[in-house]
Write a protein that holds these residues in place. Structure first.
Motif, short mmCIF file in Angstrom:
data_model
loop_
_atom_site.label_atom_id
_atom_site.label_comp_id
_atom_site.label_asym_id
_atom_site.label_seq_id
_atom_site.Cartn_x
_atom_site.Cartn_y
_atom_site.Cartn_z
N PRO A 9 0.83 -1.21 0.00
CA PRO A 9 0.00 0.00 0.00
C PRO A 9 0.86 1.25 0.00
O PRO A 9 1.81 1.37 0.79
N ASP A 10 0.55 2.19 -0.88
CA ASP A 10 1.38 3.39 -1.02
C ASP A 10 0.55 4.45 -1.73
O ASP A 10 0.15 4.27 -2.88
N SER A 54 -5.06 -3.42 -3.56
CA SER A 54 -6.48 -3.09 -3.49
C SER A 54 -7.17 -3.32 -4.83
O SER A 54 -6.53 -3.26 -5.90
N PRO A 55 -8.47 -3.59 -4.83
CA PRO A 55 -9.19 -3.98 -6.05
C PRO A 55 -9.27 -2.91 -7.12
O PRO A 55 -9.52 -3.23 -8.28
N ASP A 56 -9.08 -1.64 -6.78
CA ASP A 56 -9.15 -0.60 -7.81
C ASP A 56 -8.04 -0.79 -8.85
O ASP A 56 -8.20 -0.43 -10.02
N LEU A 64 -3.27 -7.35 -12.88
CA LEU A 64 -3.53 -8.78 -12.84
C LEU A 64 -4.28 -9.24 -11.60
O LEU A 64 -5.30 -9.93 -11.69
N MET A 65 -3.77 -8.85 -10.41
CA MET A 65 -4.31 -9.38 -9.15
C MET A 65 -4.23 -8.35 -8.04
O MET A 65 -3.38 -7.45 -8.08
N SER A 66 -5.08 -8.53 -7.06
CA SER A 66 -4.96 -7.74 -5.83
C SER A 66 -5.42 -8.57 -4.65
O SER A 66 -6.27 -9.45 -4.79
N PHE A 67 -4.82 -8.29 -3.50
CA PHE A 67 -5.30 -8.89 -2.25
C PHE A 67 -5.14 -7.86 -1.15
O PHE A 67 -4.09 -7.23 -1.00
N ASP A 119 -10.17 -9.39 0.47
CA ASP A 119 -10.67 -9.43 -0.90
C ASP A 119 -9.56 -9.83 -1.87
O ASP A 119 -8.51 -9.18 -1.91
N LEU A 120 -9.79 -10.90 -2.64
CA LEU A 120 -8.87 -11.33 -3.69
C LEU A 120 -9.54 -11.09 -5.03
O LEU A 120 -10.62 -11.64 -5.30
#
Length: 281
Positions: A179-180, A205-207, A214-217, A253-254
């Motif tokens: 996170p940044d 994050s999902p945004d 590709l992916m976020s968690f 959230d994945l």
């Protein structure tokens, strides 16, 4: 901000009737936050401040020790000086404590599943996120899982395109982003650079995924925001932030973007896809 407005409307707060919003955005420039916080405090007639990041919360707390602050903090509020304890903050700050090191560990583990033969792992940071609390989980977990981990530091956002050139990123087998707020302000550019490098990457994050990553968690921010607004409601009704415990996210959230996976030439494991909260086809 629109989400917060909507949640407050559900609680009976109508803008222009019984609540007024003032919005300040540093545009990813963390150095601008102290001045923005001072301006808000000096303008007066402020009943509460919502701070959506640890740097924003720290800037607000430095500017005022009396106006209630409700923070979405990615770093331990006690270690960062925002609270005396999670259960009883004792100061003028409460909110949601994410403890990003825990979700960062999970991102590294997911990247190992996605790229089982990957060796060289890069983690991208700025001066906002380059501290030990951000880097240690990547370094320690990555090494346990057989990665050679290297930090890619973006000291000046103006140099982002040079530091994150596709040719440089392509030298890595996988990337993990922490996170940044600075990196988030340059989301589209970073997603484009990472995509050109063809390097699999996971974001916090999902945004990011909604915009093509590709992916976020990470924490379910919709749920966290709802809890944040609930705390604000209690404070506006007379509760003291120092008496309200910092809450921990309970939902995570994945997200996966299969279009991006195909563009990268990656076939994601079925075990990872099965755990996803949302898969963009």
């Amino acid at each position: 901000m629109e989400t917060i407005r909507g949640l407050l409307r559900e609680l009976g707060y109508v803008e222009g009737r019984n609540i007024r919003f003032e919005f300040r955005n540093a545009g990813g420039n963390a150095d601008a936050l102290p001045a923005l916080a001072r301006d808000v405090v000096q303008e007066g007639d402020v009943d509460a401040i919502i701070a959506i990041s640890t740097p924003a919360a720290l800037a607000a707390h430095k500017a005022t020790q009396s106006i209630p602050i409700i923070a979405l903090a990615a770093v331990d509020p006690v270690a960062s000086g925002l609270a005396e304890s999670l259960a009883r903050p004792g100061r003028n700050v409460t909110g949601i404590a994410v403890f990003s090191e825990e979700t960062t560990i999970k991102r590294v583990e997911l990247m190992r599943e996605v790229a089982p033969r990957a060796v060289r792992l890069g983690t991208v940071t700025t001066k906002v996120s380059s501290g030990a609390q951000s880097l240690t989980p990547v370094l320690e977990t990555g090494r346990k899982l057989g990665f050679a981990v290297e930090a890619i530091n973006v000291d000046d956002p103006a140099d982002l395109a040079k530091i994150l050139k596709p040719g440089i990123l392509a030298e890595f087998d996988a990337l993990v982003f922490v996170p940044d707020v600075v990196l988030s302000a340059h989301m589209s550019e970073i997603i484009n650079l990472v995509g050109q490098s063809k390097t699999p990457a996971i974001f916090p994050s999902p945004d990011w995924v909604a915009n093509g990553a590709l992916m976020s968690f990470g924490p379910d921010f919709a749920d966290a925001t709802r809890h944040l607004v609930s705390l604000l409601d209690r404070i506006l009704k007379g509760a003291k932030p120092g008496d309200l415990p910092f809450e921990r996210p309970t939902k995570f959230d994945l997200r996966i973007n299969l279009r991006s996976a195909r563009a990268l030439g990656i076939e994601l494991p079925s075990t990872v896809l099965a755990r996803a909260d949302e898969v963009i086809e």
